[in-house]
Write a protein that holds these residues in place. Structure first.
Motif, PDB file in Angstrom:
ATOM      1  N   LYS A 174       4.710  15.203  -6.259  1.00  0.00           N
ATOM      2  CA  LYS A 174       5.403  13.977  -5.858  1.00  0.00           C
ATOM      3  C   LYS A 174       6.384  14.241  -4.723  1.00  0.00           C
ATOM      4  CE  LYS A 174       3.150  11.506  -8.580  1.00  0.00           C
ATOM      5  NZ  LYS A 174       2.098  10.681  -7.979  1.00  0.00           N
ATOM      6  N   GLU A 175       5.920  14.948  -3.690  1.00  0.00           N
ATOM      7  CA  GLU A 175       6.770  15.219  -2.538  1.00  0.00           C
ATOM      8  C   GLU A 175       7.295  13.904  -1.975  1.00  0.00           C
ATOM      9  OE1 GLU A 175       4.573  16.104   1.230  1.00  0.00           O
ATOM     10  OE2 GLU A 175       2.957  16.505  -0.174  1.00  0.00           O
ATOM     11  N   GLY A 176       8.356  14.008  -1.196  1.00  0.00           N
ATOM     12  CA  GLY A 176       9.061  12.799  -0.773  1.00  0.00           C
ATOM     13  C   GLY A 176       8.317  11.925   0.202  1.00  0.00           C
TER      14      GLY A 176
ATOM     15  N   ILE B  24      19.422  -5.276  -1.466  1.00  0.00           N
ATOM     16  CA  ILE B  24      18.273  -5.473  -2.360  1.00  0.00           C
ATOM     17  C   ILE B  24      18.770  -5.569  -3.797  1.00  0.00           C
ATOM     18  CG2 ILE B  24      16.122  -4.488  -3.218  1.00  0.00           C
ATOM     19  CD1 ILE B  24      15.971  -5.412  -0.317  1.00  0.00           C
ATOM     20  N   ALA B  25      18.548  -6.711  -4.420  1.00  0.00           N
ATOM     21  CA  ALA B  25      18.982  -6.890  -5.805  1.00  0.00           C
ATOM     22  C   ALA B  25      18.184  -5.998  -6.744  1.00  0.00           C
ATOM     23  CB  ALA B  25      18.837  -8.353  -6.212  1.00  0.00           C
ATOM     24  N   HIS B  26      16.874  -5.884  -6.479  1.00  0.00           N
ATOM     25  CA  HIS B  26      16.040  -4.987  -7.276  1.00  0.00           C
ATOM     26  C   HIS B  26      14.785  -4.635  -6.500  1.00  0.00           C
ATOM     27  CE1 HIS B  26      15.719  -3.082 -11.226  1.00  0.00           C
ATOM     28  NE2 HIS B  26      14.405  -3.124 -11.030  1.00  0.00           N
ATOM     29  N   ALA B  27      14.393  -3.371  -6.588  1.00  0.00           N
ATOM     30  CA  ALA B  27      13.180  -2.889  -5.931  1.00  0.00           C
ATOM     31  C   ALA B  27      12.137  -2.543  -6.984  1.00  0.00           C
ATOM     32  CB  ALA B  27      13.491  -1.672  -5.067  1.00  0.00           C
ATOM     33  N   PHE B  28      10.944  -3.082  -6.820  1.00  0.00           N
ATOM     34  CA  PHE B  28       9.810  -2.805  -7.696  1.00  0.00           C
ATOM     35  C   PHE B  28       8.959  -1.756  -6.985  1.00  0.00           C
ATOM     36  CE2 PHE B  28      11.388  -6.969  -8.660  1.00  0.00           C
ATOM     37  CZ  PHE B  28      11.333  -7.052 -10.045  1.00  0.00           C
ATOM     38  N   LEU B  29       8.914  -0.558  -7.538  1.00  0.00           N
ATOM     39  CA  LEU B  29       8.408   0.591  -6.801  1.00  0.00           C
ATOM     40  C   LEU B  29       7.158   1.199  -7.424  1.00  0.00           C
ATOM     41  CD1 LEU B  29      11.826   2.365  -6.150  1.00  0.00           C
ATOM     42  CD2 LEU B  29      10.605   0.778  -4.645  1.00  0.00           C
ATOM     43  N   GLY B  30       6.476   1.996  -6.613  1.00  0.00           N
ATOM     44  CA  GLY B  30       5.396   2.847  -7.061  1.00  0.00           C
ATOM     45  C   GLY B  30       5.600   4.240  -6.512  1.00  0.00           C
ATOM     46  N   HIS B  31       4.824   5.181  -7.001  1.00  0.00           N
ATOM     47  CA  HIS B  31       4.733   6.571  -6.576  1.00  0.00           C
ATOM     48  C   HIS B  31       5.005   7.532  -7.728  1.00  0.00           C
ATOM     49  CE1 HIS B  31       4.244   9.977  -4.031  1.00  0.00           C
ATOM     50  NE2 HIS B  31       5.509  10.326  -4.031  1.00  0.00           N
ATOM     51  N   PHE B  32       6.014   7.276  -8.551  1.00  0.00           N
ATOM     52  CA  PHE B  32       6.299   8.144  -9.682  1.00  0.00           C
ATOM     53  C   PHE B  32       5.458   7.692 -10.878  1.00  0.00           C
ATOM     54  CE2 PHE B  32      10.922   9.159  -8.203  1.00  0.00           C
ATOM     55  CZ  PHE B  32      10.406   9.934  -7.178  1.00  0.00           C
ATOM     56  N   HIS B  33       4.731   8.629 -11.487  1.00  0.00           N
ATOM     57  CA  HIS B  33       3.842   8.282 -12.590  1.00  0.00           C
ATOM     58  C   HIS B  33       4.555   8.238 -13.940  1.00  0.00           C
ATOM     59  CE1 HIS B  33      -0.230   9.273 -10.467  1.00  0.00           C
ATOM     60  NE2 HIS B  33       0.557   8.510  -9.747  1.00  0.00           N
TER      61      HIS B  33
ATOM     62  N   ASP C 186      12.538   8.026  -5.021  1.00  0.00           N
ATOM     63  CA  ASP C 186      13.969   8.123  -5.317  1.00  0.00           C
ATOM     64  C   ASP C 186      14.363   9.602  -5.305  1.00  0.00           C
ATOM     65  OD1 ASP C 186      16.542   7.991  -6.292  1.00  0.00           O
ATOM     66  OD2 ASP C 186      15.934   7.479  -8.342  1.00  0.00           O
ATOM     67  N   ARG C 187      15.200   9.988  -4.350  1.00  0.00           N
ATOM     68  CA  ARG C 187      15.565  11.391  -4.212  1.00  0.00           C
ATOM     69  C   ARG C 187      16.223  11.943  -5.479  1.00  0.00           C
ATOM     70  NH1 ARG C 187      17.329   9.831   1.242  1.00  0.00           N
ATOM     71  NH2 ARG C 187      16.000  10.813   2.820  1.00  0.00           N
ATOM     72  N   ALA C 188      16.950  11.103  -6.202  1.00  0.00           N
ATOM     73  CA  ALA C 188      17.702  11.570  -7.370  1.00  0.00           C
ATOM     74  C   ALA C 188      16.787  12.055  -8.484  1.00  0.00           C
ATOM     75  CB  ALA C 188      18.622  10.463  -7.878  1.00  0.00           C
ATOM     76  N   THR C 189      15.614  11.441  -8.624  1.00  0.00           N
ATOM     77  CA  THR C 189      14.717  11.817  -9.722  1.00  0.00           C
ATOM     78  C   THR C 189      13.456  12.521  -9.232  1.00  0.00           C
ATOM     79  OG1 THR C 189      13.750   9.590  -9.676  1.00  0.00           O
ATOM     80  CG2 THR C 189      15.526   9.978 -11.246  1.00  0.00           C
ATOM     81  N   LEU C 190      13.324  12.710  -7.937  1.00  0.00           N
ATOM     82  CA  LEU C 190      12.151  13.387  -7.385  1.00  0.00           C
ATOM     83  C   LEU C 190      11.899  14.766  -8.008  1.00  0.00           C
ATOM     84  CD1 LEU C 190       9.864  13.198  -5.294  1.00  0.00           C
ATOM     85  CD2 LEU C 190      11.448  14.126  -3.588  1.00  0.00           C
ATOM     86  N   PRO C 191      12.942  15.589  -8.255  1.00  0.00           N
ATOM     87  CA  PRO C 191      12.679  16.915  -8.839  1.00  0.00           C
ATOM     88  C   PRO C 191      12.091  16.883 -10.243  1.00  0.00           C
ATOM     89  CG  PRO C 191      14.860  16.844  -7.822  1.00  0.00           C
ATOM     90  CD  PRO C 191      14.365  15.433  -7.877  1.00  0.00           C
ATOM     91  N   PHE C 192      12.232  15.751 -10.937  1.00  0.00           N
ATOM     92  CA  PHE C 192      11.754  15.658 -12.313  1.00  0.00           C
ATOM     93  C   PHE C 192      10.360  15.027 -12.419  1.00  0.00           C
ATOM     94  CE2 PHE C 192      16.403  15.092 -12.205  1.00  0.00           C
ATOM     95  CZ  PHE C 192      16.781  16.259 -12.845  1.00  0.00           C
ATOM     96  N   GLN C 193       9.766  14.686 -11.278  1.00  0.00           N
ATOM     97  CA  GLN C 193       8.498  13.957 -11.289  1.00  0.00           C
ATOM     98  C   GLN C 193       7.280  14.848 -11.068  1.00  0.00           C
ATOM     99  OE1 GLN C 193       7.956  10.758 -12.054  1.00  0.00           O
ATOM    100  NE2 GLN C 193      10.115  10.325 -12.397  1.00  0.00           N
TER     101      GLN C 193
ATOM    102  N   PRO D 245       0.800  -1.227   0.000  1.00  0.00           N
ATOM    103  CA  PRO D 245       0.000   0.000   0.000  1.00  0.00           C
ATOM    104  C   PRO D 245       0.834   1.280   0.000  1.00  0.00           C
ATOM    105  CG  PRO D 245      -0.935  -1.603   1.512  1.00  0.00           C
ATOM    106  CD  PRO D 245       0.405  -2.142   1.083  1.00  0.00           C
ATOM    107  N   GLY D 246       0.328   2.288  -0.712  1.00  0.00           N
ATOM    108  CA  GLY D 246       1.034   3.559  -0.834  1.00  0.00           C
ATOM    109  C   GLY D 246       0.393   4.664  -0.021  1.00  0.00           C
ATOM    110  N   ASN D 247       0.636   5.901  -0.409  1.00  0.00           N
ATOM    111  CA  ASN D 247       0.119   7.031   0.368  1.00  0.00           C
ATOM    112  C   ASN D 247      -1.326   7.385   0.020  1.00  0.00           C
ATOM    113  OD1 ASN D 247       1.674   8.044  -2.085  1.00  0.00           O
ATOM    114  ND2 ASN D 247       0.595   9.918  -1.529  1.00  0.00           N
ATOM    115  N   HIS D 248      -1.851   6.880  -1.092  1.00  0.00           N
ATOM    116  CA  HIS D 248      -3.258   7.121  -1.416  1.00  0.00           C
ATOM    117  C   HIS D 248      -4.149   5.959  -0.978  1.00  0.00           C
ATOM    118  CE1 HIS D 248      -3.350  10.919  -3.701  1.00  0.00           C
ATOM    119  NE2 HIS D 248      -2.101  10.614  -4.017  1.00  0.00           N
ATOM    120  N   ASP D 249      -3.618   4.747  -0.952  1.00  0.00           N
ATOM    121  CA  ASP D 249      -4.371   3.597  -0.437  1.00  0.00           C
ATOM    122  C   ASP D 249      -3.764   3.129   0.889  1.00  0.00           C
ATOM    123  OD1 ASP D 249      -2.020   2.664  -1.590  1.00  0.00           O
ATOM    124  OD2 ASP D 249      -2.935   0.896  -2.516  1.00  0.00           O
TER     125      ASP D 249
END
Length: 209
Positions: A169-171, A185-194, A158-165, A84-88
């Motif tokens: 898309k606040e942190g 973590i070998a790989h993270a499957f993420l949500g939040h950035f559209h 991801d702080r590195a790309t947050l300014p471009f989202q 679950p994310g910040n909207h659900d």
């Protein structure tokens, strides 16, 4: 293991800038998008489906949409994992907690990342936002299981790309790429950035609609 990953579907989004009839059409289209995702999983013979949060809008979710979700996930024919994310987010009244979900659906409910063994030697770490804002770095202090391939499923920034989202898309659960490396973590499957984003250790699929 073959995975179909999506996030940020935002079922029952209000579409306030549209006329009511157009808003209803857009919400119907979101349901059709989920059906398409499930068809992709079937076509690709996926072993699992990952959802990185914001599956729906907590404050607007209708009983009909909830029944739609339970029906579709229950007939997916494979495990479904939801972080679950910040909207659900996981409020006390969240349907993630108050209704029964099909046996093939796993919803991560802890604020901190917790491990779940998918297959021998493959571990999935997941967490839930428990407030609509203010979730801290989920990867800080995590140490992946020794001798295993550790994956993560989370709603995070991801702080590195947050300014471009975009300014909306606040942190939420901000992290740096080095945090994934330190956590093992070998790989993270993420949500939040559209906007879809790929990096060496993480992937944002973007808004699927």
């Amino acid at each position: 293991m073959r995975i179909v990953h999506f996030a940020d579907l935002h079922l029952d989004a209000p579409f306030r800038r549209l006329p009511p009839e157009a808003g209803r059409a857009r919400r119907h289209a979101l349901r059709a998008t989920l059906d398409q995702i499930l068809r992709v999983a079937e076509r690709e013979r996926a072993d699992a489906i990952f959802c990185g949060g914001d599956l729906f809008e907590h404050d607007r979710l209708t009983p009909d949409t909830l029944n739609f979700l339970r029906d579709r996930f229950g007939s997916a024919g494979r495990p479904v994992y939801v972080s679950p994310g910040n909207h659900d987010w996981l409020a006390a009244s969240s349907p993630y907690l108050t209704v029964d979900w099909p046996a093939n659906v796993t919803i991560f409910r802890e604020r901190a990342l917790s491990p779940l063994e998918l297959t021998h030697g493959l571990v999935l770490w997941g967490a839930a936002h428990q407030t609509p804002r203010g979730t801290s770095n989920l990867f800080a202090g995590v140490r992946g299981a020794s001798g295993a391939t550790n994956l993560a499923l989370a709603h995070a920034s991801d702080r590195a790309t947050l300014p471009f989202q975009g300014p909306d898309k606040e942190g939420h659960a901000p992290f740096d790429a080095v945090d994934l490396e330190r956590a093992g973590i070998a790989h993270a499957f993420l949500g939040h950035f559209h906007t879809p984003t790929e990096a060496q250790r993480h992937t944002y699929p973007g808004n699927p609609d």
